[in-house]
Each structure stands twice: as C-alpha cells, then as structure tokens.
Design a protein around this motif. Structure first.
Motif, PDB file in Angstrom:
ATOM      1  N   MET A   1       0.874  -1.125   0.128  1.00 23.97           N
ATOM      2  CA  MET A   1       0.087   0.067  -0.008  1.00 23.97           C
ATOM      3  C   MET A   1       1.003   1.330   0.035  1.00 23.97           C
ATOM      4  O   MET A   1       1.787   1.476   0.728  1.00 23.97           O
ATOM      5  N   ILE A   2       0.405   2.241  -0.828  1.00 24.04           N
ATOM      6  CA  ILE A   2       1.358   3.292  -0.839  1.00 24.04           C
ATOM      7  C   ILE A   2       0.618   4.474   0.053  1.00 24.04           C
ATOM      8  O   ILE A   2      -0.586   4.582   0.048  1.00 24.04           O
ATOM      9  N   ILE A   3       1.424   5.048   1.098  1.00 23.91           N
ATOM     10  CA  ILE A   3       1.038   5.908   2.082  1.00 23.91           C
ATOM     11  C   ILE A   3       1.219   7.370   1.531  1.00 23.91           C
ATOM     12  O   ILE A   3       2.050   7.646   1.093  1.00 23.91           O
ATOM     13  N   THR A   4      -0.319   7.880   1.592  1.00 26.91           N
ATOM     14  CA  THR A   4      -0.209   9.220   1.098  1.00 26.91           C
ATOM     15  C   THR A   4      -0.924  10.067   2.007  1.00 26.91           C
ATOM     16  O   THR A   4      -1.710   9.597   2.912  1.00 26.91           O
ATOM     17  N   ALA A  31      -5.619   4.999  -1.923  1.00 33.12           N
ATOM     18  CA  ALA A  31      -5.974   6.325  -1.670  1.00 33.12           C
ATOM     19  C   ALA A  31      -7.339   6.142  -0.802  1.00 33.12           C
ATOM     20  O   ALA A  31      -7.862   6.756   0.194  1.00 33.12           O
ATOM     21  N   ALA A  32      -8.068   5.204  -1.536  1.00 30.22           N
ATOM     22  CA  ALA A  32      -9.765   4.888  -0.836  1.00 30.22           C
ATOM     23  C   ALA A  32      -9.462   4.434   0.638  1.00 30.22           C
ATOM     24  O   ALA A  32     -10.267   4.801   1.517  1.00 30.22           O
ATOM     25  N   LYS A  33      -8.575   3.434   0.762  1.00 28.01           N
ATOM     26  CA  LYS A  33      -8.124   2.929   2.093  1.00 28.01           C
ATOM     27  C   LYS A  33      -7.666   3.875   2.945  1.00 28.01           C
ATOM     28  O   LYS A  33      -8.162   4.144   4.275  1.00 28.01           O
ATOM     29  N   LEU A  34      -6.709   4.912   2.499  1.00 32.81           N
ATOM     30  CA  LEU A  34      -6.229   5.901   3.515  1.00 32.81           C
ATOM     31  C   LEU A  34      -7.383   7.210   3.394  1.00 32.81           C
ATOM     32  O   LEU A  34      -7.067   8.033   4.101  1.00 32.81           O
ATOM     33  N   THR A 113       3.158  11.885  -1.627  1.00 30.57           N
ATOM     34  CA  THR A 113       3.382  10.369  -1.356  1.00 30.57           C
ATOM     35  C   THR A 113       4.452  10.228  -0.335  1.00 30.57           C
ATOM     36  O   THR A 113       5.343  10.852  -0.416  1.00 30.57           O
ATOM     37  N   LEU A 114       4.208   9.440   0.782  1.00 33.78           N
ATOM     38  CA  LEU A 114       4.941   9.339   1.691  1.00 33.78           C
ATOM     39  C   LEU A 114       5.992   8.264   2.068  1.00 33.78           C
ATOM     40  O   LEU A 114       7.082   8.516   2.343  1.00 33.78           O
TER      41      LEU A 114
END
Length: 204
Positions: A1-4, A31-34, A113-114
C-alpha cells in the motif's frame, strides 16, 4: 500500500490557479483505504473546488490510479473527461505519472506520497519499505531498518537509543529493539551476528 496524505486545499487551489475545467481522478485502492482519494473524498473535492470558483467537468474512480490502461478506458468511465482542460489525480505520485502518460493535458496531484506501507491486524503500517531494490527484510524478522531507522543502520542500534526508544524521535520505538524482540520470538537471534556491508546507493 502506498501511503499518502492530502495536500491542504489552499495548496491545491494554488496549483490550479491558472487552470479550469478540471476532471478529477480518484483511486479505489490505496487512496480509498487512506481516505485521500476514494469516492467520498473525490465528491468532497468536486464540491470544494466548485465553491472556490473552479469548474469541475466530472470525475472517475478507476480501480487503481497507478494502473490506467489508456485514455479510452478513462472515457469509458466518464465521457466528460473529453471536456477537461486539466486533470487532478487524488492518488499517489505513481497515479499522477500513469495518468499523465495517457492524456495530453496538464495533470496535477492532490496528495503527498509518503512511503510504502501496509495494514495488518487492523493497524495501518507506514514506512515499511523504501523500495531500494536490494531487499533483505527477511534477515531482520520482517522489519526493515533501511526504512524504519532514521539513520538506516544495518548492524544494530546507535548509541543514542534509550530504553527501546529512537534517538531521533523519542516517540517512536527503536526499530532495532523491535527487530531484537521479533528475532527472539521466532528463535532467530543468530541473524543478529550477520554483518551487513554498507549499501551502494550510486545511480547507474
């Protein structure tokens, strides 16, 4: 998962200050998850931009913003993209790049994007990987010191670690304390005796 994380609205408005007829693309995965680019966030962004005088021509929510097949696939999602003069992508940097690759319009991102992360046992895990291309995480019990130690130490904690806490940020656990506990739990403390050579980070 890409953390944003979502950019402040003021920053997005500044990015779009010379643009209008905006089409918004969300991301129904990371992005939906976050909550930085799922349908509720996309609809909220449409509303906020309209309230600040921007004309939003439409929006689409592909499965993943980083895996857009073609411009035609976006048209299939919403033909109103044909009226757009710019695109705002509510995903990670990869989503912005993938979109820019298939449209002949300015493409902007609404997120920062973190890191590469994940989720486990209902908990969001950040900074799990820096995608260095030389993965040795299995030798550290599944915890990567390259991504989770601010100093990137590969052979144990620094002298500043106190009571299992990080010297750089005392609110964080020292990843080497966590690595020790993980390796102890799985009976692999022998891995702590392996000496890891410095990594070559030069571009080739």
């Amino acid at each position: 998962m890409i953390i944003t994380s979502a950019k402040p609205l003021e920053e997005i408005l500044e990015i779009l200050k010379d643009e209008d007829d905006v089409f918004i693309i969300g991301c129904n995965v990371c992005a939906a998850k976050l909550k930085t680019g799922g349908e509720p966030e996309v609809l909220a962004m449409c509303r906020q931009l309209e309230e600040h005088g921007k004309h939003v021509v439409g929006w689409a929510l592909p499965t993943a913003a980083c895996s857009i097949r073609s411009y035609e696939s976006l048209v299939e999602k919403n033909e109103l993209i044909k009226e757009a003069r710019c695109i705002l992508v509510m995903g990670c940097g990869s989503g912005v790049s993938a979109t820019a690759n298939v449209v002949d319009l300015p493409v902007y991102g609404s997120n920062n994007t973190l890191s590469l992360g994940g989720s486990s046992s209902g908990k969001l895990l950040t900074n799990q990987c820096i995608m260095c291309g030389d993965c040795t995480v299995g030798e550290f019990g599944g915890l990567c010191p390259k991504s989770q130690c601010p100093k990137g130490l590969l052979n144990g904690p620094c002298g500043g670690s106190v009571a299992g806490k990080c010297e750089v940020n005392s609110e964080n656990d020292c990843v080497w304390a966590l690595i020790y506990e993980r390796l102890k739990k799985i009976n692999r403390l022998d891995l702590l005796y392996v000496i890891h050579a410095p990594k070559e980070h030069a571009f080739k």
